[in-house]
Motif scaffolding. Structure first.
Motif, short mmCIF file in Angstrom:
data_model
loop_
_atom_site.label_atom_id
_atom_site.label_comp_id
_atom_site.label_asym_id
_atom_site.label_seq_id
_atom_site.Cartn_x
_atom_site.Cartn_y
_atom_site.Cartn_z
N LEU A 313 0.90 -1.15 0.09
CA LEU A 313 -0.19 -0.13 -0.09
C LEU A 313 0.80 1.38 0.08
CD1 LEU A 313 -2.66 -0.91 2.55
CD2 LEU A 313 -2.89 -1.09 0.17
N SER A 314 2.00 1.17 -0.34
CA SER A 314 3.00 2.09 -0.49
C SER A 314 2.69 3.35 -1.32
CB SER A 314 4.55 1.95 -0.89
OG SER A 314 4.52 1.19 -2.17
N GLU A 315 1.85 3.21 -2.30
CA GLU A 315 1.40 4.28 -3.16
C GLU A 315 -0.02 4.95 -2.67
OE1 GLU A 315 3.66 5.71 -5.19
OE2 GLU A 315 4.95 4.27 -4.16
N VAL A 316 -0.47 4.33 -1.75
CA VAL A 316 -1.92 4.91 -1.07
C VAL A 316 -1.54 5.70 -0.01
CG1 VAL A 316 -3.92 4.40 -0.07
CG2 VAL A 316 -3.07 2.98 -2.17
N ARG A 317 -2.19 7.10 -0.07
CA ARG A 317 -2.23 7.83 1.24
C ARG A 317 -2.74 7.56 2.31
NH1 ARG A 317 -2.56 13.83 -1.95
NH2 ARG A 317 -0.58 13.65 -3.27
N LEU A 318 -2.47 6.66 3.22
CA LEU A 318 -2.98 6.33 4.54
C LEU A 318 -2.83 7.17 5.64
CD1 LEU A 318 -1.59 2.52 4.39
CD2 LEU A 318 -3.92 3.52 3.51
#
Length: 443
Positions: A313-318
């Motif tokens: 999920l590194s390219e999702v803004r969590l």
């Protein structure tokens, strides 16, 4: 983008429930499961009996979908094993959802189309791109929303007391298990019978293992069981007993306590494993950070909870809490230093939201490193998420689940470790747990 599906990652209890709620809302789900069957993780603890009765394990929307196909509902008051839960509910539910569930499809990345996590321009209007690994090939699937219900089963916490693998732990992997063994299986039982076995952890998974191993010790007198706890004393580890909100879980604690009192289990408290050493005879020794040693170990069963896998999920803004790795608005509600699982307030889309619009963590993964998740809580989460994605914000904000508040943890928590939350009665965890009949030597 309206014609794109809502991608749900994981065909476990919460992922399939999310799909059922989305269907009811007129939205098209696509469930992506890396395993070959629904409830693939549940299949790895088939032998374990859940704390919760069937009445607490069937999502309302999923039940309605199944009823339309003539599904035979299980007896509401009965307690299923993992195998029964999967065979009688999860797999029929996947069949009812049909081609909306795709197996053998491992999600390895999520992003916005043509945008990495840094790019702001046009981000909210761009669809998600979900990268899959299917056998030896890679694929892309576009989605208007993503619900990650992949759980935490594949990432157990290590034995090391500082959250990292103990020195030598990886090298001793052939002697360390991170799941409750199925001692009814002859080959598994032979691995442990007549051996010195260390069980590490103080949650319900550990209690389940202690009950099973105490039966093994009775059948095979040479079997030695050592129970290692990080906390300074046993304290309330055995739970609420006859006062427990869940009778099956209370009975488990009483059985584990009886095994200790009968001398079948040796308790070692205040032990935080720093190193695992292998002797010339191949047996292991555990060394604590204070220099204590447990020698002559044949097998270690590490049941110290689970943690979320966030790498893909590194390219999702969590928006995650720095401590629990749970959504920032949810974290204060589930902090094990403050709450037991019976005092966690039901929550939904608002608390599960991230800076990345229309992306949600649901189920056990939403709890990050917090303990003892409830199936009913997960079903309420995805009901609210489906309502929010359908534009029914009033329903999304409405609480439709009532949990009894109790000094004893309530619900059907699976895979926990109270060592990680010494102030609470629960500990760090994933699905639903558990009572287990001790195996007979004659099986």
């Amino acid at each position: 983008m309206s014609e794109l599906p809502v991608v749900v990652v994981g065909a476990g209890p919460v992922g399939l429930a999310a799909a059922a709620h989305l269907v009811e809302r007129g939205l098209e789900p696509l469930v992506l499961e890396r395993g070959p069957i629904a409830g693939a993780s549940v299949a790895e603890w088939n032998h374990v009996r859940l704390f919760s009765a069937w009445s607490e394990l069937v999502d309302p929307a999923a039940g309605r979908l199944l009823d339309r196909g003539g599904w035979e509902r299980p007896e509401p008051a009965a307690y299923p094993t993992g195998r029964e839960w999967a065979q009688r509910y999860l797999r029929p539910l996947a069949v009812a959802l049909g081609e909306r569930v795709r197996f053998g499809a491992e999600v390895v990345g999520v992003s916005r189309r043509d945008r990495d996590r840094v790019v702001d321009s046009g981000r909210e209007g761009a669809p998600f791109v979900v990268r899959l690994r299917v056998g030896d090939t890679e694929e892309r699937v576009q989605a208007k929303a993503v619900v990650d219900a992949s759980g935490t089963w594949s990432t157990p916490n290590p034995l090391g007391g500082d959250g990292l693998p103990a020195i030598g732990e990886t090298g001793a992997a052939d002697r360390i298990a991170y799941r409750v063994p199925d001692l009814a299986d002859d080959s598994v039982r032979d691995r442990y019978a007549g051996r010195h076995v260390v069980v590490a952890g103080s949650g319900h998974s550990a209690l389940t293992a202690l009950v099973a191993f105490s039966g093994l010790a009775e059948d095979f007198p040479g079997t030695r069981i050592s129970w290692v706890l990080r906390r300074g004393g046993v304290g309330d580890t055995f739970g609420g007993g006859e006062a427990d909100e869940l009778p099956a879980r209370g009975a488990l604690g009483l059985r584990a306590k009886a095994a200790v009192e009968a001398g079948l289990v040796t308790v070692v408290t205040g032990f935080r494993t720093d190193a695992v050493e292998r002797g010339d005879d191949g047996r292991l020794a555990l060394v604590s950070s204070a220099g204590q040693r447990i020698e002559g170990i044949d097998e270690v069963v590490t049941l110290c909870g689970f943690r979320p896998e966030l790498g893909w999920l590194s390219e999702v803004r969590l928006g995650l809490d720095a401590t629990l790795q749970a959504p920032v608005e949810l974290a204060p509600l589930i902090d094990p230093n403050v709450h037991s699982c019976g005092t966690v307030y039901p929550h939904g889309a608002k608390e599960l939201a991230h800076p990345e619009e229309n992306f949600f963590l649901a189920g056990m993964k939403s709890y990050g490193r917090a303990p003892t998740f409830l199936a009913m809580t997960g079903y309420e989460q995805v009901r609210s998420i489906a309502a929010a994605l359908a534009g029914d914000h009033e329903a999304a904000a409405r609480v439709e689940l009532v949990l009894a508040e109790t000094g004893v943890c309530g619900g059907s928590g699976l895979f926990d470790d109270a060592d990680s939350a010494e102030a609470g009665c629960c500990g760090a965890s994933e699905p639903e747990l558990m009572t287990l009949s001790a195996p007979s030597a004659n099986r």
